[in-house]
Scaffold this motif. Sequence first.
Motif, PDB file in Angstrom:
ATOM      1  N   ALA A  49       8.159 -28.706 -12.817  1.00 46.59           N
ATOM      2  CA  ALA A  49       7.168 -27.796 -13.397  1.00 46.59           C
ATOM      3  C   ALA A  49       7.299 -26.409 -12.764  1.00 46.59           C
ATOM      4  O   ALA A  49       7.737 -26.275 -11.619  1.00 46.59           O
ATOM      5  CB  ALA A  49       5.757 -28.330 -13.180  1.00 46.59           C
ATOM      6  N   HIS A  50       6.937 -25.396 -13.521  1.00 42.86           N
ATOM      7  CA  HIS A  50       6.966 -24.025 -13.016  1.00 42.86           C
ATOM      8  C   HIS A  50       5.545 -23.605 -12.673  1.00 42.86           C
ATOM      9  O   HIS A  50       4.680 -23.522 -13.549  1.00 42.86           O
ATOM     10  CB  HIS A  50       7.556 -23.064 -14.049  1.00 42.86           C
ATOM     11  CG  HIS A  50       7.582 -21.642 -13.586  1.00 42.86           C
ATOM     12  ND1 HIS A  50       6.571 -20.747 -13.851  1.00 42.86           N
ATOM     13  CD2 HIS A  50       8.502 -20.976 -12.834  1.00 42.86           C
ATOM     14  CE1 HIS A  50       6.856 -19.584 -13.299  1.00 42.86           C
ATOM     15  NE2 HIS A  50       8.028 -19.687 -12.689  1.00 42.86           N
ATOM     16  N   CYS A  51       5.291 -23.361 -11.390  1.00 43.19           N
ATOM     17  CA  CYS A  51       3.947 -23.020 -10.918  1.00 43.19           C
ATOM     18  C   CYS A  51       3.893 -21.553 -10.499  1.00 43.19           C
ATOM     19  O   CYS A  51       4.822 -21.046  -9.852  1.00 43.19           O
ATOM     20  CB  CYS A  51       3.559 -23.882  -9.719  1.00 43.19           C
ATOM     21  SG  CYS A  51       3.638 -25.662 -10.003  1.00 43.19           S
ATOM     22  N   ALA A  52       2.801 -20.876 -10.849  1.00 40.54           N
ATOM     23  CA  ALA A  52       2.624 -19.483 -10.458  1.00 40.54           C
ATOM     24  C   ALA A  52       1.147 -19.213 -10.181  1.00 40.54           C
ATOM     25  O   ALA A  52       0.269 -19.780 -10.843  1.00 40.54           O
ATOM     26  CB  ALA A  52       3.132 -18.553 -11.552  1.00 40.54           C
ATOM     27  N   LEU A  53       0.898 -18.364  -9.204  1.00 44.38           N
ATOM     28  CA  LEU A  53      -0.450 -17.883  -8.922  1.00 44.38           C
ATOM     29  C   LEU A  53      -0.578 -16.480  -9.505  1.00 44.38           C
ATOM     30  O   LEU A  53       0.235 -15.609  -9.215  1.00 44.38           O
ATOM     31  CB  LEU A  53      -0.711 -17.869  -7.418  1.00 44.38           C
ATOM     32  CG  LEU A  53      -0.665 -19.235  -6.734  1.00 44.38           C
ATOM     33  CD1 LEU A  53      -0.800 -19.084  -5.217  1.00 44.38           C
ATOM     34  CD2 LEU A  53      -1.765 -20.143  -7.261  1.00 44.38           C
ATOM     35  N   MET A  66      -3.231 -32.952 -13.114  1.00 42.52           N
ATOM     36  CA  MET A  66      -2.350 -31.868 -13.533  1.00 42.52           C
ATOM     37  C   MET A  66      -1.213 -32.379 -14.407  1.00 42.52           C
ATOM     38  O   MET A  66      -0.876 -31.761 -15.430  1.00 42.52           O
ATOM     39  CB  MET A  66      -1.790 -31.151 -12.315  1.00 42.52           C
ATOM     40  CG  MET A  66      -2.814 -30.316 -11.553  1.00 42.52           C
ATOM     41  SD  MET A  66      -3.556 -28.979 -12.551  1.00 42.52           S
ATOM     42  CE  MET A  66      -2.105 -27.974 -12.878  1.00 42.52           C
ATOM     43  N   TRP A  67      -0.626 -33.534 -14.068  1.00 40.93           N
ATOM     44  CA  TRP A  67       0.435 -34.082 -14.914  1.00 40.93           C
ATOM     45  C   TRP A  67      -0.094 -34.468 -16.289  1.00 40.93           C
ATOM     46  O   TRP A  67       0.589 -34.298 -17.308  1.00 40.93           O
ATOM     47  CB  TRP A  67       1.089 -35.293 -14.249  1.00 40.93           C
ATOM     48  CG  TRP A  67       2.114 -34.945 -13.225  1.00 40.93           C
ATOM     49  CD1 TRP A  67       2.182 -35.377 -11.934  1.00 40.93           C
ATOM     50  CD2 TRP A  67       3.259 -34.092 -13.391  1.00 40.93           C
ATOM     51  NE1 TRP A  67       3.276 -34.851 -11.292  1.00 40.93           N
ATOM     52  CE2 TRP A  67       3.959 -34.054 -12.160  1.00 40.93           C
ATOM     53  CE3 TRP A  67       3.771 -33.351 -14.468  1.00 40.93           C
ATOM     54  CZ2 TRP A  67       5.130 -33.312 -11.975  1.00 40.93           C
ATOM     55  CZ3 TRP A  67       4.932 -32.601 -14.287  1.00 40.93           C
ATOM     56  CH2 TRP A  67       5.592 -32.596 -13.050  1.00 40.93           C
ATOM     57  N   GLU A  68      -1.310 -34.990 -16.323  1.00 43.79           N
ATOM     58  CA  GLU A  68      -1.885 -35.358 -17.619  1.00 43.79           C
ATOM     59  C   GLU A  68      -2.131 -34.116 -18.472  1.00 43.79           C
ATOM     60  O   GLU A  68      -1.861 -34.115 -19.687  1.00 43.79           O
ATOM     61  CB  GLU A  68      -3.181 -36.135 -17.421  1.00 43.79           C
ATOM     62  CG  GLU A  68      -3.879 -36.563 -18.702  1.00 43.79           C
ATOM     63  CD  GLU A  68      -3.142 -37.653 -19.474  1.00 43.79           C
ATOM     64  OE1 GLU A  68      -3.720 -38.193 -20.430  1.00 43.79           O
ATOM     65  OE2 GLU A  68      -1.976 -37.968 -19.128  1.00 43.79           O
ATOM     66  N   LEU A  69      -2.620 -33.052 -17.871  1.00 41.35           N
ATOM     67  CA  LEU A  69      -2.827 -31.818 -18.619  1.00 41.35           C
ATOM     68  C   LEU A  69      -1.501 -31.241 -19.097  1.00 41.35           C
ATOM     69  O   LEU A  69      -1.401 -30.727 -20.221  1.00 41.35           O
ATOM     70  CB  LEU A  69      -3.574 -30.808 -17.744  1.00 41.35           C
ATOM     71  CG  LEU A  69      -5.023 -31.166 -17.430  1.00 41.35           C
ATOM     72  CD1 LEU A  69      -5.606 -30.209 -16.399  1.00 41.35           C
ATOM     73  CD2 LEU A  69      -5.882 -31.162 -18.693  1.00 41.35           C
ATOM     74  N   VAL A 123       4.427 -30.712  -5.259  1.00 47.51           N
ATOM     75  CA  VAL A 123       4.750 -31.923  -6.016  1.00 47.51           C
ATOM     76  C   VAL A 123       5.133 -31.576  -7.446  1.00 47.51           C
ATOM     77  O   VAL A 123       6.135 -32.100  -7.978  1.00 47.51           O
ATOM     78  CB  VAL A 123       3.553 -32.904  -5.997  1.00 47.51           C
ATOM     79  CG1 VAL A 123       3.777 -34.034  -6.983  1.00 47.51           C
ATOM     80  CG2 VAL A 123       3.345 -33.463  -4.601  1.00 47.51           C
ATOM     81  N   LEU A 124       4.385 -30.711  -8.082  1.00 47.71           N
ATOM     82  CA  LEU A 124       4.685 -30.338  -9.464  1.00 47.71           C
ATOM     83  C   LEU A 124       6.042 -29.641  -9.558  1.00 47.71           C
ATOM     84  O   LEU A 124       6.853 -29.939 -10.443  1.00 47.71           O
ATOM     85  CB  LEU A 124       3.585 -29.435 -10.014  1.00 47.71           C
ATOM     86  CG  LEU A 124       2.181 -30.044 -10.143  1.00 47.71           C
ATOM     87  CD1 LEU A 124       1.203 -28.993 -10.655  1.00 47.71           C
ATOM     88  CD2 LEU A 124       2.179 -31.253 -11.068  1.00 47.71           C
ATOM     89  N   ASP A 148      -4.398 -37.171  -4.738  1.00 49.11           N
ATOM     90  CA  ASP A 148      -3.730 -37.945  -5.789  1.00 49.11           C
ATOM     91  C   ASP A 148      -4.387 -37.724  -7.144  1.00 49.11           C
ATOM     92  O   ASP A 148      -3.704 -37.691  -8.178  1.00 49.11           O
ATOM     93  CB  ASP A 148      -3.734 -39.435  -5.436  1.00 49.11           C
ATOM     94  CG  ASP A 148      -2.804 -39.762  -4.280  1.00 49.11           C
ATOM     95  OD1 ASP A 148      -1.906 -38.950  -3.972  1.00 49.11           O
ATOM     96  OD2 ASP A 148      -2.986 -40.829  -3.664  1.00 49.11           O
ATOM     97  N   PHE A 149      -5.714 -37.608  -7.150  1.00 49.53           N
ATOM     98  CA  PHE A 149      -6.403 -37.331  -8.410  1.00 49.53           C
ATOM     99  C   PHE A 149      -5.947 -35.992  -8.976  1.00 49.53           C
ATOM    100  O   PHE A 149      -5.680 -35.875 -10.190  1.00 49.53           O
ATOM    101  CB  PHE A 149      -7.918 -37.315  -8.211  1.00 49.53           C
ATOM    102  CG  PHE A 149      -8.668 -36.942  -9.460  1.00 49.53           C
ATOM    103  CD1 PHE A 149      -9.022 -37.918 -10.378  1.00 49.53           C
ATOM    104  CD2 PHE A 149      -8.998 -35.620  -9.735  1.00 49.53           C
ATOM    105  CE1 PHE A 149      -9.684 -37.568 -11.557  1.00 49.53           C
ATOM    106  CE2 PHE A 149      -9.657 -35.274 -10.900  1.00 49.53           C
ATOM    107  CZ  PHE A 149     -10.004 -36.254 -11.814  1.00 49.53           C
ATOM    108  N   HIS A 150      -5.848 -34.979  -8.125  1.00 48.35           N
ATOM    109  CA  HIS A 150      -5.437 -33.662  -8.600  1.00 48.35           C
ATOM    110  C   HIS A 150      -4.026 -33.689  -9.180  1.00 48.35           C
ATOM    111  O   HIS A 150      -3.770 -33.085 -10.235  1.00 48.35           O
ATOM    112  CB  HIS A 150      -5.534 -32.635  -7.466  1.00 48.35           C
ATOM    113  CG  HIS A 150      -6.911 -32.108  -7.255  1.00 48.35           C
ATOM    114  ND1 HIS A 150      -7.905 -32.849  -6.661  1.00 48.35           N
ATOM    115  CD2 HIS A 150      -7.472 -30.914  -7.588  1.00 48.35           C
ATOM    116  CE1 HIS A 150      -9.017 -32.139  -6.635  1.00 48.35           C
ATOM    117  NE2 HIS A 150      -8.778 -30.956  -7.189  1.00 48.35           N
ATOM    118  N   VAL A 151      -3.110 -34.381  -8.511  1.00 47.44           N
ATOM    119  CA  VAL A 151      -1.741 -34.472  -9.020  1.00 47.44           C
ATOM    120  C   VAL A 151      -1.720 -35.186 -10.368  1.00 47.44           C
ATOM    121  O   VAL A 151      -1.099 -34.717 -11.333  1.00 47.44           O
ATOM    122  CB  VAL A 151      -0.825 -35.196  -8.013  1.00 47.44           C
ATOM    123  CG1 VAL A 151       0.537 -35.490  -8.634  1.00 47.44           C
ATOM    124  CG2 VAL A 151      -0.661 -34.353  -6.747  1.00 47.44           C
TER     125      VAL A 151
END
Length: 236
Positions: A213-217, A175-178, A207-208, A169-172
């Motif tokens: 949100a658009h996520c990429a590695l 990431m939303w705050e950033l 979740v993002l 939950d902290f990570h989610v």
Amino acid sequence: MIKEAKYRQSPEFVLDGVVPWGRRLGEYRAFFALDDLADIGPVLDAGGGPSSFAAEAARLGLQVVAADPIYDFSGEVIAARFEATAVAMREGMRRAAYRFNWRYYGSEEAIHKLRREALSLFLADFEAGKKEGRYITAALPRLPFIDGTFKLALSSHFLFLYGDALDFDFHVAAMWELLRVAEEVRVFPLFNLDGRPSSHLPGVMRVLAAQGAHCALQEVPFEFQKGARRMLSVRR
């Protein structure tokens, strides 16, 4: 180093929470594939600690703001915390040497030298940088910036690395705050301190993405933890 955390000790690294172990601008370029520095600002270094990224960027005329709760302390206190950290980190790197690719750094001694260089550059800039707004005392998942302040936010060696201490939950939330304060967020590395891929990463990305949100590695020109060759890039 945004939040103090009680870390479950790994077999090699015995650390007291999130430690002040700063990096240099050249390392940031490799971690985050920053090929064109002239076109990256304004940038947030989220959890910058005693890294010299903001100081070195300022010398190049770039706009970088570092945020970390450690900036509430004096330079002398930060330096003392670094000295305590250096002992544990050097011992840990020696014990865990088999887990690292030494091509970039060459040796544990070379890493220690870089960390001292980063600390020295940071301390030389710290007081002036605080007055100029370059170092802001702040902790994820709440940052004192208005929406869209930055073009890019970077998290170096904090999110996912300390996944045994900082929960899903902290990570989610972080990431939303950033993403609230920056158009793009980049995170490196995506392994934890035990040298394993973060168990939080797949769920955080789901979740993002589910919320738009658009996520990429993305592969980066850097590997220290064996196999940790990708950063996470997320855009709103």
